[in-house]
Design a protein around this motif. Structure first.
Motif, PDB file in Angstrom:
ATOM      1  N   TYR A  62       0.830  -1.202   0.000  1.00 20.12           N
ATOM      2  CA  TYR A  62       0.000   0.000   0.000  1.00 20.12           C
ATOM      3  C   TYR A  62       0.869   1.259   0.000  1.00 20.12           C
ATOM      4  CZ  TYR A  62      -3.790  -3.207   1.057  1.00 20.12           C
ATOM      5  OH  TYR A  62      -4.692  -4.235   0.994  1.00 20.12           O
ATOM      6  N   VAL A  63       2.004   1.188   0.675  1.00 19.10           N
ATOM      7  CA  VAL A  63       2.950   2.310   0.662  1.00 19.10           C
ATOM      8  C   VAL A  63       3.512   2.492  -0.746  1.00 19.10           C
ATOM      9  CG1 VAL A  63       5.097   3.217   1.620  1.00 19.10           C
ATOM     10  CG2 VAL A  63       3.535   1.901   3.082  1.00 19.10           C
ATOM     11  N   ILE A  64       3.852   1.392  -1.400  1.00 18.77           N
ATOM     12  CA  ILE A  64       4.382   1.457  -2.767  1.00 18.77           C
ATOM     13  C   ILE A  64       3.349   2.060  -3.706  1.00 18.77           C
ATOM     14  CG2 ILE A  64       5.131   0.056  -4.734  1.00 18.77           C
ATOM     15  CD1 ILE A  64       6.407  -1.867  -2.661  1.00 18.77           C
ATOM     16  N   ALA A  65       2.099   1.659  -3.557  1.00 20.52           N
ATOM     17  CA  ALA A  65       1.038   2.211  -4.400  1.00 20.52           C
ATOM     18  C   ALA A  65       0.904   3.720  -4.188  1.00 20.52           C
ATOM     19  CB  ALA A  65      -0.286   1.513  -4.104  1.00 20.52           C
ATOM     20  N   GLN A  66       1.050   4.176  -2.945  1.00 23.45           N
ATOM     21  CA  GLN A  66       0.985   5.604  -2.662  1.00 23.45           C
ATOM     22  C   GLN A  66       2.153   6.346  -3.312  1.00 23.45           C
ATOM     23  OE1 GLN A  66       1.796   6.834   1.387  1.00 23.45           O
ATOM     24  NE2 GLN A  66       0.392   8.559   1.232  1.00 23.45           N
ATOM     25  N   LEU A  67       3.350   5.756  -3.242  1.00 29.71           N
ATOM     26  CA  LEU A  67       4.514   6.370  -3.873  1.00 29.71           C
ATOM     27  C   LEU A  67       4.320   6.465  -5.385  1.00 29.71           C
ATOM     28  CD1 LEU A  67       7.375   4.591  -1.899  1.00 29.71           C
ATOM     29  CD2 LEU A  67       6.609   6.956  -1.620  1.00 29.71           C
ATOM     30  N   ASP A  68       3.755   5.409  -5.972  1.00 27.07           N
ATOM     31  CA  ASP A  68       3.490   5.437  -7.410  1.00 27.07           C
ATOM     32  C   ASP A  68       2.518   6.556  -7.763  1.00 27.07           C
ATOM     33  OD1 ASP A  68       5.155   3.276  -7.869  1.00 27.07           O
ATOM     34  OD2 ASP A  68       3.533   1.795  -7.916  1.00 27.07           O
ATOM     35  N   ARG A  69       1.465   6.724  -6.970  1.00 24.02           N
ATOM     36  CA  ARG A  69       0.486   7.785  -7.244  1.00 24.02           C
ATOM     37  C   ARG A  69       1.115   9.163  -7.134  1.00 24.02           C
ATOM     38  NH1 ARG A  69      -2.832   4.385  -4.049  1.00 24.02           N
ATOM     39  NH2 ARG A  69      -2.494   5.709  -2.224  1.00 24.02           N
ATOM     40  N   MET A  70       2.067   9.315  -6.196  1.00 27.40           N
ATOM     41  CA  MET A  70       2.752  10.601  -6.041  1.00 27.40           C
ATOM     42  C   MET A  70       3.735  10.874  -7.175  1.00 27.40           C
ATOM     43  SD  MET A  70       3.826  10.988  -2.065  1.00 27.40           S
ATOM     44  CE  MET A  70       2.652  10.961  -0.732  1.00 27.40           C
ATOM     45  N   GLY A  71       4.158   9.826  -7.860  1.00 31.65           N
ATOM     46  CA  GLY A  71       5.127  10.001  -8.929  1.00 31.65           C
ATOM     47  C   GLY A  71       6.561   9.786  -8.501  1.00 31.65           C
ATOM     48  N   VAL A  72       6.780   9.073  -7.382  1.00 29.21           N
ATOM     49  CA  VAL A  72       8.141   8.729  -6.977  1.00 29.21           C
ATOM     50  C   VAL A  72       8.625   7.590  -7.876  1.00 29.21           C
ATOM     51  CG1 VAL A  72       9.617   7.846  -5.131  1.00 29.21           C
ATOM     52  CG2 VAL A  72       7.740   9.414  -4.585  1.00 29.21           C
ATOM     53  N   PRO A  73       9.678   7.782  -8.664  1.00 32.64           N
ATOM     54  CA  PRO A  73      10.125   6.738  -9.592  1.00 32.64           C
ATOM     55  C   PRO A  73      10.706   5.539  -8.856  1.00 32.64           C
ATOM     56  CG  PRO A  73      11.687   8.562  -9.578  1.00 32.64           C
ATOM     57  CD  PRO A  73      10.508   9.010  -8.769  1.00 32.64           C
ATOM     58  N   ARG A  74      10.487   4.378  -9.424  1.00 32.64           N
ATOM     59  CA  ARG A  74      10.934   3.149  -8.759  1.00 32.64           C
ATOM     60  C   ARG A  74      12.441   2.965  -8.791  1.00 32.64           C
ATOM     61  NH1 ARG A  74       6.697  -1.708  -8.348  1.00 32.64           N
ATOM     62  NH2 ARG A  74       4.818  -0.460  -7.954  1.00 32.64           N
ATOM     63  N   ASP A  75      13.133   3.716  -9.628  1.00 29.55           N
ATOM     64  CA  ASP A  75      14.593   3.584  -9.628  1.00 29.55           C
ATOM     65  C   ASP A  75      15.241   4.385  -8.507  1.00 29.55           C
ATOM     66  OD1 ASP A  75      14.284   6.171 -10.587  1.00 29.55           O
ATOM     67  OD2 ASP A  75      15.627   5.910 -12.311  1.00 29.55           O
ATOM     68  N   ALA A  76      14.416   4.949  -7.603  1.00 34.77           N
ATOM     69  CA  ALA A  76      14.949   5.676  -6.451  1.00 34.77           C
ATOM     70  C   ALA A  76      15.079   4.785  -5.225  1.00 34.77           C
ATOM     71  CB  ALA A  76      14.069   6.883  -6.123  1.00 34.77           C
ATOM     72  N   TRP A  77      14.601   3.533  -5.316  1.00 30.89           N
ATOM     73  CA  TRP A  77      14.631   2.663  -4.145  1.00 30.89           C
ATOM     74  C   TRP A  77      14.678   1.200  -4.559  1.00 30.89           C
ATOM     75  CZ3 TRP A  77      10.351  -0.523  -4.009  1.00 30.89           C
ATOM     76  CH2 TRP A  77       9.212  -0.089  -4.703  1.00 30.89           C
ATOM     77  N   ASP A  78      15.103   0.360  -3.609  1.00 33.47           N
ATOM     78  CA  ASP A  78      15.158  -1.091  -3.812  1.00 33.47           C
ATOM     79  C   ASP A  78      14.068  -1.830  -3.063  1.00 33.47           C
ATOM     80  OD1 ASP A  78      17.948  -1.679  -5.222  1.00 33.47           O
ATOM     81  OD2 ASP A  78      18.298  -0.115  -3.736  1.00 33.47           O
ATOM     82  N   LEU A  79      13.715  -1.335  -1.888  1.00 42.28           N
ATOM     83  CA  LEU A  79      12.832  -2.066  -0.995  1.00 42.28           C
ATOM     84  C   LEU A  79      12.077  -1.079  -0.116  1.00 42.28           C
ATOM     85  CD1 LEU A  79      12.154  -4.942   0.324  1.00 42.28           C
ATOM     86  CD2 LEU A  79      13.987  -4.410   1.945  1.00 42.28           C
ATOM     87  N   VAL A  80      10.833  -1.416   0.222  1.00 37.95           N
ATOM     88  CA  VAL A  80      10.055  -0.629   1.175  1.00 37.95           C
ATOM     89  C   VAL A  80       9.713  -1.519   2.363  1.00 37.95           C
ATOM     90  CG1 VAL A  80       7.915   0.634   1.600  1.00 37.95           C
ATOM     91  CG2 VAL A  80       9.075   0.857  -0.619  1.00 37.95           C
ATOM     92  N   VAL A  81      10.026  -1.058   3.548  1.00 39.10           N
ATOM     93  CA  VAL A  81       9.678  -1.765   4.786  1.00 39.10           C
ATOM     94  C   VAL A  81       8.870  -0.807   5.650  1.00 39.10           C
ATOM     95  CG1 VAL A  81      10.559  -2.767   6.922  1.00 39.10           C
ATOM     96  CG2 VAL A  81      11.653  -3.321   4.754  1.00 39.10           C
ATOM     97  N   SER A  82       7.691  -1.242   6.058  1.00 42.50           N
ATOM     98  CA  SER A  82       6.822  -0.383   6.862  1.00 42.50           C
ATOM     99  C   SER A  82       6.650  -0.937   8.267  1.00 42.50           C
ATOM    100  CB  SER A  82       5.445  -0.244   6.195  1.00 42.50           C
ATOM    101  OG  SER A  82       4.708  -1.444   6.320  1.00 42.50           O
ATOM    102  N   SER A  83       6.299  -0.056   9.188  1.00 38.19           N
ATOM    103  CA  SER A  83       5.973  -0.530  10.535  1.00 38.19           C
ATOM    104  C   SER A  83       4.747  -1.426  10.479  1.00 38.19           C
ATOM    105  CB  SER A  83       5.737   0.649  11.480  1.00 38.19           C
ATOM    106  OG  SER A  83       4.637   1.424  11.053  1.00 38.19           O
ATOM    107  N   GLY A  84       3.888  -1.193   9.461  1.00 40.65           N
ATOM    108  CA  GLY A  84       2.725  -2.048   9.296  1.00 40.65           C
ATOM    109  C   GLY A  84       3.099  -3.498   9.081  1.00 40.65           C
ATOM    110  N   ASP A  85       4.188  -3.741   8.330  1.00 40.06           N
ATOM    111  CA  ASP A  85       4.646  -5.117   8.111  1.00 40.06           C
ATOM    112  C   ASP A  85       4.992  -5.796   9.431  1.00 40.06           C
ATOM    113  OD1 ASP A  85       4.516  -4.839   5.298  1.00 40.06           O
ATOM    114  OD2 ASP A  85       6.532  -3.993   5.226  1.00 40.06           O
ATOM    115  N   ALA A  86       5.801  -5.111  10.237  1.00 37.01           N
ATOM    116  CA  ALA A  86       6.248  -5.696  11.501  1.00 37.01           C
ATOM    117  C   ALA A  86       5.089  -5.833  12.487  1.00 37.01           C
ATOM    118  CB  ALA A  86       7.356  -4.836  12.110  1.00 37.01           C
ATOM    119  N   ALA A  87       4.204  -4.833  12.512  1.00 35.90           N
ATOM    120  CA  ALA A  87       3.075  -4.882  13.436  1.00 35.90           C
ATOM    121  C   ALA A  87       2.082  -5.973  13.041  1.00 35.90           C
ATOM    122  CB  ALA A  87       2.379  -3.525  13.486  1.00 35.90           C
ATOM    123  N   GLN A  88       1.900  -6.182  11.731  1.00 34.14           N
ATOM    124  CA  GLN A  88       1.035  -7.259  11.258  1.00 34.14           C
ATOM    125  C   GLN A  88       1.491  -8.619  11.783  1.00 34.14           C
ATOM    126  OE1 GLN A  88       0.719  -7.394   6.945  1.00 34.14           O
ATOM    127  NE2 GLN A  88      -1.496  -7.356   7.142  1.00 34.14           N
TER     128      GLN A  88
END
Length: 289
Positions: A62-88
């Motif tokens: 969901y964070v990645i989808a938000q970044l895509d909507r904002m226009g953050v290019p995918r070549d700016a990062w390798d991985l997204v880790v959220s507190s939501g992942d760990a809390a889940q």
């Protein structure tokens, strides 16, 4: 004294990987900062790897989808880790029971409905009323634009009397949505503790989110990691506790403390402020660039 730098490129060659915060560093909740995007792209072109590490209370897709909507290019990062992942992981493991009272908005529904593969056969988590709950999951206020922790006093006092544990999916206290400052789940969790309740935290500055990032990026013990963030109690404190260097972005949450030019923090004001916070990031920068 934290060394003030002008560009990430001045120190980037000393590190193999970045653990980079999102809100206040890469974007303002509505649009990305072009200079920050460029800095991350340049770091990756030079051979570095970028983990975007966020206290967003949602699974990373969901964070990645938000970044895509904002226009953050995918070549700016390798991985997204959220507190939501760990809390889940903690929630599905039963940290606060199977019947939970959810404090949060509909945008965080994926925290409950998007079940990770490793938990597909786990007993179901049900969202119920406070009166029926075995525990609490907080992803943020019900009304981010208008509510403060004090609005929850009566309900949280009832929860405390019942001995309910609160799982905090976002340890941030506040963030800036454009020009508006809003409370996050961390503010509710801290308030609950002030009332005598127990809260569990799974994002920065707590270890689980860092452990997850290292594991997913396959970073060895000798990897040189730089944390980048504007949260003194989350990004900087987390880096300090993990024993990794930190680049403190002064132009984020605490921008008003360092003089009139957000791009050029006043060195003396920065020194005095960091002393009051008892934090010592190795580097500081006005805005990530």
């Amino acid at each position: 004294m934290s060394q003030i730098i002008g560009n990430l490129s001045q120190i980037g060659g000393d590190y193999d990987a970045l653990f980079c915060d999102l809100w206040g560093c890469l974007h303002n909740g509505k649009q990305p900062y072009p200079a920050a995007v460029s800095a991350l792209q340049q770091f990756r072109r030079a051979g570095g790897r970028v983990c975007l590490m966020t206290n967003a209370p949602r699974p990373n897709q969901y964070v990645i989808a938000q970044l895509d909507r904002m226009g953050v290019p995918r070549d700016a990062w390798d991985l997204v880790v959220s507190s939501g992942d760990a809390a889940q992981d903690a929630m599905f493991a039963g940290a606060v029971g199977r019947k939970v009272w959810h404090i949060g908005t509909e945008k965080d529904d994926g925290f409950f409905t998007d079940i990770p593969g490793e938990w597909a056969n786990a007993p179901a988590i049900s969202r119920v009323s406070l009166e029926e709950a075995e525990g609490i999951v907080a992803t943020g206020p019900f009304d981010e634009a208008n509510e403060a922790p004090e609005d929850y006093r009566a309900r949280l006092m009832m929860a405390r009397e019942r001995g309910l544990v609160l799982l905090c999916a976002n340890p941030d206290v506040v963030v800036d949505m454009g020009e508006t400052r809003i409370y996050c789940a961390g503010a509710l969790a801290e308030f609950y503790e002030e009332l005598g309740g127990q809260s569990l935290y799974f994002g920065k500055p707590h270890p689980p989110v860092y452990d997850r990032a290292r594991r997913l990026m396959d970073l060895g013990d000798e990897a040189r990691i730089l944390a980048v963030g504007d949260g003194i109690r989350t990004d900087v404190k987390g880096a300090q506790q993990e024993g990794i260097d930190c680049l403190f972005v002064t132009g984020g949450l605490a921008a008003e403390a360092f003089g009139p030019d957000v791009e050029d923090p006043d060195e003396e004001l920065l020194r005095e402020w960091l002393a009051t916070q008892q934090m010592a990031p190795r580097y500081s920068i006005g805005r990530l660039r």
